[in-house]
Enzyme design. Sequence first.
Site, PDB file in Angstrom:
ATOM      1  N   LYS A 171       0.853  -1.191   0.000  1.00 29.78           N
ATOM      2  CA  LYS A 171       0.000   0.000   0.000  1.00 29.78           C
ATOM      3  C   LYS A 171       0.887   1.239   0.000  1.00 29.78           C
ATOM      4  CE  LYS A 171      -4.034   1.841   2.587  1.00 29.78           C
ATOM      5  NZ  LYS A 171      -4.923   1.601   3.750  1.00 29.78           N
ATOM      6  N   SER A 210      -9.973  -0.980   6.675  1.00 28.32           N
ATOM      7  CA  SER A 210      -9.377  -0.805   5.340  1.00 28.32           C
ATOM      8  C   SER A 210      -8.636  -2.004   4.771  1.00 28.32           C
ATOM      9  CB  SER A 210      -8.443   0.397   5.339  1.00 28.32           C
ATOM     10  OG  SER A 210      -9.201   1.569   5.259  1.00 28.32           O
ATOM     11  N   SER A 265      -9.822   1.561   2.563  1.00 31.55           N
ATOM     12  CA  SER A 265      -8.973   2.394   1.740  1.00 31.55           C
ATOM     13  C   SER A 265      -7.890   1.625   0.981  1.00 31.55           C
ATOM     14  CB  SER A 265      -8.290   3.447   2.614  1.00 31.55           C
ATOM     15  OG  SER A 265      -7.435   2.840   3.564  1.00 31.55           O
TER      16      SER A 265
HETATM   17  N1  GLN Z   1     -13.236   3.738   6.010  1.00 30.88           N
HETATM   18  C1  GLN Z   1     -12.649   4.142   7.244  1.00 30.88           C
HETATM   19  C2  GLN Z   1     -12.293   5.609   7.177  1.00 30.88           C
HETATM   20  O1  GLN Z   1     -12.544   6.202   6.198  1.00 30.88           O
HETATM   21  C3  GLN Z   1     -11.478   3.282   7.587  1.00 30.88           C
HETATM   22  C4  GLN Z   1     -10.247   3.639   6.863  1.00 30.88           C
HETATM   23  C5  GLN Z   1      -9.083   2.794   7.238  1.00 30.88           C
HETATM   24  O2  GLN Z   1      -9.227   1.734   7.850  1.00 30.88           O
HETATM   25  N2  GLN Z   1      -7.920   3.283   6.898  1.00 30.88           N
HETATM   26  O3  GLN Z   1     -11.789   6.165   8.098  1.00 30.88           O
END
Ligand code: GLN
Length: 497
Positions: free
Chosen positions: A75, A174, A150
Amino acid sequence: MSTANAIAQDVRAGNRRATDVLKAFLSRIEAHDGDVHAFNTVTADHARAAAAAVDAAVDAGRDPGPLAGVPVAFKDNLCTRGVATTCSSRMLETWSPPYDATVVQAMTAAGAVMVGKTNLDEFAMGSSTENSAFGPTRNPYDLSRVPGGSSGGSAAAVAAGFAPLALGSDTGGSIRQPASLCGIVGIKPTYGRVSRYGLVAFASSFDQIGPFATDVADAALTLGVISGHDRADSTSIPIAVPDYAAALSRGVEDLRVGVVSELTGTGGSAGGALDGIDADVTERVIEAADALAAAGATVGRVSVPAVTYGLTAYYLIAPAEASSNLARYDGTRYGLRIDGADVSEMNRLTRRAGFGDEVKARIMLGTFALSAGYYDAYYGKAQRVRMLTRRDFDAAYADFDVLLSPTSPCVAFRFGERSDPMTMYRCDTCTIPSNLSGDPAMSVPFGTGAEDLPVGVQVMAPALGEETMLTVAAALERAAPQLPAPQLTGGTPSRGT
Ligand code: GLN
């Protein structure tokens, strides 16, 4: 497609060359990533050199390690020395870190070969990769749909066969949610199990790094490689790493599995079921629970009332921490600078140009939640919900070894379909509770829902319960219906060949 276990075994035994393995994956990336856009950067030259070094080690009679010659995608919020680490933000578009994250070092030391850096929602804020400053990633199962987020690029890379393994980060879901939407396995380890050194911080009290893989055995292998104490991360836990692979073949006969009522549309003792969880998804979870019962586990229902407040608490605490973590992007130390008449104008212009809308919204929300006069009402209250979550999970784990729920409330959705923030935030309903508690959780594919798209079942366990979690995940995998292979087709026209 070969698994990471199979590739490493062949390369170590001298039956396959790491350079040949790499060639096959790079040509698949070349052929299809124009459509998928899993990668921000493909590091082909770097990968060729790394694969050649693995082959040279084998030729010299040395063991390159448990991931010998296995291509891996990272990532793009994991620091890679001399390789752009953008967080899919204009702010860091041209930034290359001077060091490798601890997990990158660990993967490399185990013989893995980095093939590139994957797309994400900017600074990991989102659930669809639509918040990337460089354009979204598309779901290999249907190119007109999101891969989740994400870590959508990492999940899509593995699902599309661009690499057998990828790493992502999970702050509110994410890793697990994109794994679910792309039909693969994703693990969020216990907070502290894996070093976060070299992960660009979003919300430090939640952030964890974990693996994506096509099967549970590959995910377990990778988890073993990246786990362990690291003096460079004061939150990492100083205890030995178990043999995760050994957990895969254990039976589930002695295990008690609790299906979380609030997350499966059946209501709990206090507060009832959360709405917005699709029936096709809930049905797969019930089937998964039945499969575990058939394999000998004791299955029951359990109420974890505080999970109904998880979303609200997370969307106060995470932005609060983000507003503090992202203060460092001031035009002085990292990445972008837009010059102004004085320092404060330079700072303002840089942040206005460097951050996208979602990131700006989070910084404003977080700053507000922490401001004098509101701190107790918002941030303080959210922290109390976090304590309640811990308490409710402890009570549930007194009666059950693992808990089951959907990973995502829905299958992969179309681009633009969840355009208002609240609808998007609801994607995280089932995953956030384990981030609030710090406990491990993972997603395992279990059949398909609407439009024949993959559904993931979430297996949750108490802190450092990764082995039991993997035992149950492996049993689910054995019972799961075979998923159709992604066809890399769908609504979006190909960008040409
Ligand atoms: N969807 C969640 C957010 O927008 C989690 C994101 C993540 O786990 N990095 O904060």
